[in-house]
Motif scaffolding. Sequence first.
Motif: not given
Length: 70
Positions: A16-39
Amino acid sequence: MASIKDLIHSAGYKAFMKKLLIYALIVFVLGILFLLCKWSGGNVMTMVGGSVLIFWMVFFTIGKLVENNS
């Protein structure tokens, strides 16, 4: 009743902790990409991903402390 040591040493907790880390990193990185693209949604994704990463770090640290004291 199971103790915290039993929970931390269980395979389900580690998976569970491994999956939680992976999903959190994916959401965080996608959020940064969304911010850079002004979406829209970038702020929320970055906040949620960062909050879950902090949650994960707290429980990861507690787990390491419990394992070292065993």
